[in-house]
Design a protein around this motif. Structure first.
Motif, short mmCIF file in Angstrom:
data_model
loop_
_atom_site.label_atom_id
_atom_site.label_comp_id
_atom_site.label_asym_id
_atom_site.label_seq_id
_atom_site.Cartn_x
_atom_site.Cartn_y
_atom_site.Cartn_z
N ASP A 356 24.79 -9.34 8.29
CA ASP A 356 23.72 -9.00 9.24
C ASP A 356 24.40 -8.59 10.53
O ASP A 356 24.83 -9.44 11.32
CB ASP A 356 22.81 -10.23 9.43
CG ASP A 356 21.61 -9.93 10.32
OD1 ASP A 356 21.40 -8.75 10.66
OD2 ASP A 356 20.90 -10.89 10.68
N HIS A 441 20.75 -17.26 13.69
CA HIS A 441 20.12 -17.83 12.49
C HIS A 441 21.19 -17.99 11.41
O HIS A 441 22.20 -17.27 11.42
CB HIS A 441 18.95 -16.97 11.98
CG HIS A 441 19.32 -15.54 11.70
ND1 HIS A 441 19.95 -15.14 10.55
CD2 HIS A 441 19.17 -14.40 12.44
CE1 HIS A 441 20.15 -13.82 10.58
NE2 HIS A 441 19.70 -13.35 11.72
N HIS A 448 17.83 -14.54 6.67
CA HIS A 448 17.47 -15.72 7.46
C HIS A 448 17.60 -16.91 6.51
O HIS A 448 16.62 -17.40 5.96
CB HIS A 448 16.05 -15.58 8.04
CG HIS A 448 15.95 -14.50 9.06
ND1 HIS A 448 14.78 -14.08 9.61
CD2 HIS A 448 16.93 -13.74 9.65
CE1 HIS A 448 15.02 -13.12 10.50
NE2 HIS A 448 16.31 -12.88 10.53
N THR A 470 24.50 -16.03 12.59
CA THR A 470 24.66 -14.87 13.46
C THR A 470 24.62 -15.32 14.92
O THR A 470 24.07 -16.37 15.23
CB THR A 470 23.52 -13.85 13.27
OG1 THR A 470 22.30 -14.44 13.73
CG2 THR A 470 23.37 -13.42 11.82
N GLU A 472 23.24 -13.02 18.13
CA GLU A 472 22.69 -11.69 18.29
C GLU A 472 21.81 -11.53 19.53
O GLU A 472 20.62 -11.21 19.43
CB GLU A 472 21.89 -11.31 17.04
CG GLU A 472 20.88 -12.34 16.58
CD GLU A 472 20.04 -11.82 15.41
OE1 GLU A 472 19.41 -10.78 15.57
OE2 GLU A 472 20.03 -12.48 14.35
N GLU A 496 25.19 -7.97 17.31
CA GLU A 496 25.01 -9.07 16.36
C GLU A 496 26.25 -9.19 15.48
O GLU A 496 26.66 -8.21 14.85
CB GLU A 496 23.78 -8.81 15.48
CG GLU A 496 23.58 -9.87 14.40
CD GLU A 496 22.26 -9.70 13.66
OE1 GLU A 496 21.75 -8.56 13.59
OE2 GLU A 496 21.77 -10.71 13.13
MN MN Z 1 20.07 -11.47 12.47
#
Ligand code: MN
Ligand code: GLY
Ligand code: MN
Length: 536
Positions: A356, A441, A448, A470, A472, A496
């Motif tokens: 991510d 997260h 997630h 992460t 971000e 991120e």
């Molecule tokens: Mn994220």
């Protein structure tokens, strides 16, 4: 269990009534003029040579016994049902690409599109009987069995009749033998599942309770509720509450990644970097074109399919005034030179772990002074969150430290209508107008990840080695925000990265993806130059 699954292909075509046909056959009966004669069936089931369907043990198979053992210990004496889920209809007999539920993937180690309709069952064993058996499918408390559809190969009329499982339609699939080799878990025919689910369910001696992940396969949940009610396990609300606690536990267990998972995350991040580089190579020629955002989305998603299973979530390519839209996934915009371009994208590898990553680029290759200043604030906020993330610190400290940097910058720019401290107080929070989303997260099989975990086990819990998450932060100034100076309007910046907590502190897993201002500009120039030299 859905009746249609049992019936599918098990009857002779001549006996088949429309009512007994599979959902998928029903769905397609207007379109498919299928030969129904016995002569045709015999003809179709003969004359085939041996089909190659070789599989080998998955790397994950060495890690899943410990995961199942940890889960079993929390629910001794209970039958644990972890479904993969069913195909989801898009329309007629066309389904969406299948992706198993993440809990199923975690406890079986299966990835890709393995395996619609399958169910992992952890059957309780009496204390002491399983230990010492040595089978990786047995733990101290449970024996694992994977229920699945047998192959629909050239020995069954399902071969050509079932668009869901028939290998004429979907190619060779792993059947019971193959799934057992891949996962190290003994397999059973899904046709036996209903019977086995109901066996000995009750409150007396020698009976068992059942727990199921409820939101994955509605038919299984319904069947499990039926047998539990019949077994005297109280009202529906009570059963459902206990199932939710089971689901929460599976989510919680995924918070600490094993070495296999960490390695898969590294692969996902490396593949994502390739996807970003590919987008940057395409950026100069996408500038000014209609739907330039889609051109870049196509580049990233093509790479995700080439290097991995798919994109791990809807790719966000948000240029100019789209960038402050947190989840801009329509990606229909034109990319104009001189704007900022926010791209949030991650590759999901075959094991289903996803990266991510967000980067924000100056579309003409160079940040102007204001862009540079705003970008550096977001970068500083991210670094502050990273430095605060120490083993033992509470997870929510990441959020607090990122927010402090953002609030200070907003104050310096004269945008924040109150003092920094007042804004940071629980009653204030004015700075959140420009950052109304979360700043970190957990990440893993789901973008997630671990989202079912209780608040106290997530935001309120200490950071521990093995966690991947992460960081971000961003700044999001909508183009009609009259509380910010005109030059801030229509600007969105997010940076991120993916972080692994180790015993010694946090590690940037995505350190190889440039984000410092000079490095971003160099990366853009290099990607564009390589692309133009390919074109020459
Ligand atoms: Mn994220
Ligand atoms: N891409 C979704 C997120 O960053 O959380
Ligand atoms: Mn993201």
């Amino acid at each position: 269990m859905a009746e249609n699954q049992k019936n599918e292909g098990q009857q002779h075509p001549d006996e088949t009534t429309l009512a007994a046909e599979s959902q998928q056959t029903k769905r397609s009966h207007n379109r498919t003029l299928r030969p129904e004669s016995t002569t045709f069936e015999k003809f179709m089931l003969s004359g085939w040579g041996e089909e190659k369907n070789q599989v080998k043990p998955l790397e994950s198979a060495a890690f899943t016994p410990a995961r199942r053992s940890a889960l079993g210990k929390k629910f001794p004496g209970q039958r644990l049902i972890i479904p993969a889920g069913q195909h989801k209809v898009r329309n007629d007999d066309c389904d969406y690409a299948f992706r198993p539920d993440s809990a199923f993937a975690y406890y079986t180690g299966l990835g890709q599109d393995y395996e619609a309709g399958a169910v992992l069952v952890l059957e309780p064993v009496e204390a002491g009987t399983a230990a010492g058996d040595g089978s990786p499918a047995q733990s101290e408390t449970h024996q694992a069995t994977l229920y699945a559809h047998p192959r629909s190969d050239q020995t069954t009329s399902d071969y050509y009749r079932s668009a869901a499982y028939g290998e004429y339609w979907v190619g060779a699939r792993p059947g019971l033998k193959e799934l057992a080799i891949m996962t190290g878990i003994p397999t059973a025919d899904i046709a036996d599942f209903d019977h086995d689910l109901a066996a000995n369910v009750g409150t007396g001696d020698g009976h068992v309770d059942v727990r199921v992940i409820r939101n994955v396969d509605a038919d299984i949940t319904q069947e499990a509720d039926k047998v539990r009610t019949a077994g005297g396990f109280g009202d529906a609300a009570d059963i459902s509450e206990k199932d939710d606690a089971f689901y929460q536990e599976t989510s919680l267990q995924r918070m600490i990644k094993d070495s296999y998972e960490i390695n898969e995350m590294r692969k996902a991040i490396a593949a994502s970097k390739d996807g970003f580089t590919r987008m940057l190579a395409a950026l100069p020629s996408a500038l000014g074109k209609d739907r330039g955002e889609r051109i870049l989305e196509g580049e990233f998603n093509a790479n995700a399919r080439e290097e991995g299973n798919a994109e791990g979530y809807g790719t966000i390519v948000a240029s100019g005034a789209h960038a402050p839209t947190l989840h801009w996934m329509r990606n229909t915009g034109k990319i104009e030179s001189g704007d900022l371009l926010l791209i949030d994208a991650g590759v999901e590898v075959d094991s289903l772990y996803t990266a991510d990553i967000t980067r924000t680029f100056p579309t003409n290759g160079k940040f102007n002074d204001l862009q540079r200043e705003m970008y550096q604030v977001v970068l500083d906020a991210q670094q502050a969150g990273f430095e605060a993330a120490k083993p033992g610190a509470t997870y929510s400290v990441i959020h607090k430290e990122c927010m402090r940097v953002l609030a200070q910058a907003l104050h310096k720019w004269g945008i924040l209508p109150v003092s920094v401290e007042e804004s940071l107080s629980p009653q204030g929070q004015q700075h959140r107008r420009w950052h109304a989303c979360g700043v970190a997260h957990h990440l893993g099989l789901d973008v997630h990840d671990c989202s079912q975990a209780r608040f106290d086990d997530y935001q309120g819990a200490p950071l521990r080695p093995g966690m991947i998450f992460t960081i971000e932060p961003g700044l999001y100034f909508k183009d009609n925000d009259m509380l910010v100076p005109p030059e801030f309007r229509g600007v969105g910046i997010r940076i991120e990265d993916d972080v692994l907590m180790t015993e010694h502190g946090p590690e940037w897993l995505s350190i190889d993806i440039p984000k410092q201002i000079d490095d971003v500009e160099a990366w853009m120039a290099d990607s564009a130059a390589r692309q133009s030299s390919i074109r020459k």
